[in-house]
Each structure stands twice: as C-alpha cells, then as structure tokens.
Design an enzyme around this catalytic site. Sequence first.
Site, PDB file in Angstrom:
ATOM      1  N   GLY A 234      37.163  48.232  41.384  1.00  0.00           N
ATOM      2  CA  GLY A 234      37.903  48.008  40.157  1.00  0.00           C
ATOM      3  C   GLY A 234      39.202  48.759  40.021  1.00  0.00           C
TER       4      GLY A 234
ATOM      5  N   ASN B 225      42.157  47.616  40.644  1.00  0.00           N
ATOM      6  CA  ASN B 225      43.118  46.712  39.989  1.00  0.00           C
ATOM      7  C   ASN B 225      42.794  46.562  38.510  1.00  0.00           C
ATOM      8  OD1 ASN B 225      45.229  45.387  41.830  1.00  0.00           O
ATOM      9  ND2 ASN B 225      43.383  45.415  43.091  1.00  0.00           N
TER      10      ASN B 225
ATOM     11  N   LEU C 216      35.122  38.692  44.796  1.00  0.00           N
ATOM     12  CA  LEU C 216      34.895  38.226  46.165  1.00  0.00           C
ATOM     13  C   LEU C 216      34.145  36.898  46.262  1.00  0.00           C
ATOM     14  CD1 LEU C 216      34.071  41.605  47.946  1.00  0.00           C
ATOM     15  CD2 LEU C 216      36.212  40.298  47.982  1.00  0.00           C
TER      16      LEU C 216
ATOM     17  N   ILE D 118      35.069  30.399  43.216  1.00  0.00           N
ATOM     18  CA  ILE D 118      34.743  29.768  41.925  1.00  0.00           C
ATOM     19  C   ILE D 118      35.025  28.275  42.023  1.00  0.00           C
ATOM     20  CG2 ILE D 118      35.039  31.748  40.384  1.00  0.00           C
ATOM     21  CD1 ILE D 118      37.948  30.780  39.997  1.00  0.00           C
TER      22      ILE D 118
ATOM     23  N   ASN E 198      45.243  35.754  40.660  1.00  0.00           N
ATOM     24  CA  ASN E 198      44.516  36.509  41.686  1.00  0.00           C
ATOM     25  C   ASN E 198      45.484  37.419  42.416  1.00  0.00           C
ATOM     26  OD1 ASN E 198      42.263  37.222  43.373  1.00  0.00           O
ATOM     27  ND2 ASN E 198      43.153  35.939  44.987  1.00  0.00           N
TER      28      ASN E 198
ATOM     29  N   HIS F 249      46.056  39.224  46.115  1.00  0.00           N
ATOM     30  CA  HIS F 249      45.593  39.178  47.501  1.00  0.00           C
ATOM     31  C   HIS F 249      46.298  40.282  48.281  1.00  0.00           C
ATOM     32  CE1 HIS F 249      43.899  37.337  51.120  1.00  0.00           C
ATOM     33  NE2 HIS F 249      45.076  37.507  51.683  1.00  0.00           N
TER      34      HIS F 249
ATOM     35  N   ASP G 281      43.548  30.939  47.847  1.00  0.00           N
ATOM     36  CA  ASP G 281      44.741  31.690  48.293  1.00  0.00           C
ATOM     37  C   ASP G 281      45.983  30.847  48.513  1.00  0.00           C
ATOM     38  OD1 ASP G 281      42.843  34.009  50.382  1.00  0.00           O
ATOM     39  OD2 ASP G 281      43.280  33.980  48.230  1.00  0.00           O
TER      40      ASP G 281
HETATM   41  C1  GRF Z   1      40.886  45.421  47.702  1.00  0.00           C
HETATM   42  O1  GRF Z   1      40.764  45.031  49.081  1.00  0.00           O
HETATM   43  C2  GRF Z   1      42.119  44.805  47.145  1.00  0.00           C
HETATM   44  O2  GRF Z   1      43.129  44.789  48.137  1.00  0.00           O
HETATM   45  C3  GRF Z   1      41.687  43.407  46.806  1.00  0.00           C
HETATM   46  O3  GRF Z   1      40.306  43.532  46.432  1.00  0.00           O
HETATM   47  C4  GRF Z   1      39.762  44.752  46.952  1.00  0.00           C
HETATM   48  C5  GRF Z   1      39.169  45.648  45.894  1.00  0.00           C
HETATM   49  O4  GRF Z   1      40.042  45.744  44.828  1.00  0.00           O
HETATM   50  N1  GRF Z   1      42.482  42.861  45.752  1.00  0.00           N
HETATM   51  P1  GRF Z   1      39.602  46.594  43.506  1.00  0.00           P
HETATM   52  O5  GRF Z   1      39.805  48.048  43.857  1.00  0.00           O
HETATM   53  O6  GRF Z   1      38.154  46.279  43.233  1.00  0.00           O
HETATM   54  O7  GRF Z   1      40.538  46.128  42.433  1.00  0.00           O
END
Ligand code: GRF
Length: 205
Positions: free
Chosen positions: A12, A14, A90, A93, A107, A109, A150
Amino acid sequence: MAKIGVLVSGGGTNLQAIIDAIANGRIDAEIGMVVSNKAGVYALERAGLRNIPTRVIDHRQYPSTVEFTRAILEVMQTSRIDLICLAGFLRIIDRLLVDAYPNRILNIHPALLPAFGGKGMYGHYVHEAVIASGVKYSGATVHLVTDETDVGPIIAQGIVAVEDNDTPDSLAAKVLGIEHQIYPQAIQLLLEGRIKIDGLRVRIK
Ligand code: GRF
C-alpha cells in the site's frame, strides 16, 4: 467532494502516497473505501490508521472474475465512489467495472508502458525484464483502465536511469519513488477535469 475508491493487494505505498497527498492538499478528494483482495496486508493497516473504511473481497471466494468484480462494484457504488484507483492491485477485473466507471479507473504500472506491460509483468518481474533488456531508462506509468491489461490511455509517466549496477530491487525502489510522485498528480488532473482523451493520447487541458 469527490470520493476515491482504492483497490490494493499488498504493502500500500501508493495508497499511502494518495493519503498523504490528500492530507497536504494536493488531491481535492477523500478516500471513501479501500478494498483488498487479500486480508492482513499492510495497505489495510494504512487505511485503518486514517479511519478509512476497508473491505476484503477475496477473489478465491468467487466462482468467476465476473462475480469477483461485481462484488467490488457493489462496494464502490454503495460507498458512492466517483473514481477508482488500482494501487498495487494484482488481480484482473472484468470489464463490467470499466463499463460502470468509464474513464474513471486509474492504474499505476512500474514501467514505461506500452513496454514491459501485459501478462506476467508485475512487481519484481517487470524490473528483472527491464534490466535483462539493456534499456537505459525505466520508470512508471499512470493510465486509464480499459478492458485490456496495461494498455489504456496514458496520463502520466516519470523516468529513472537504469544504472549498470542496478538490481531488480534497487530499480524497484527508484521506480516506486516515481510512482508516489506521479500517481497523486494524475489523480488531481483527472479530478480537475483536465484530462482530454484523444484515442490513446491524453492531452492535459
Ligand atoms: C509495486 O510493485 C508497485 O510498483 C506496483 O505495485 C506494487 C506494490 O505497490 N504499482 P504498493 O506499495 O502496494 O502500492
């Protein structure tokens, strides 16, 4: 005030970047819901610390991606979510979420799409492929989610140099720093209505 729903699967960071951007006024919205497909992940802790509602919707408890997606959609609609952000999410959807939230799902990436995207390209695998390819730059991409993986219109990208001594872990750390910068920026641009889609191209008004 716009309400953001965030889909997570892991640490988490992000999500935390979005929480922090809201707290310091860089995103004019609130997070109305955090949904994880996995229980016990730190992203749920991060939400809990800010009293943000959370749900675990475990994909293994649904017979299909459609049912799994429908469960997510119901939570988002009940929570009156305006914009959905996939943040380290991950799971695939179903398009029914995209149909319900047209051009309102983002999203992040950890590579410069369309390169190093698509099936199997997530987390560590991305950075291993980037280093193996010999490219001199990598980075992160924020894009609108469409019904393919993507490949949605790109809103923001940021780059980092791939050094000779980089490992997948050191590259991941550099890219993550870019993610935490560009995701809040992209979210705010969309909330301000400054995103103009022209095919796969996004123009910032
Ligand atoms: C990381 O590999 C990030 O690059 C991708 O998702 C993974 C975990 O992100 N977006 P987070 O720390 O759970 O946001």
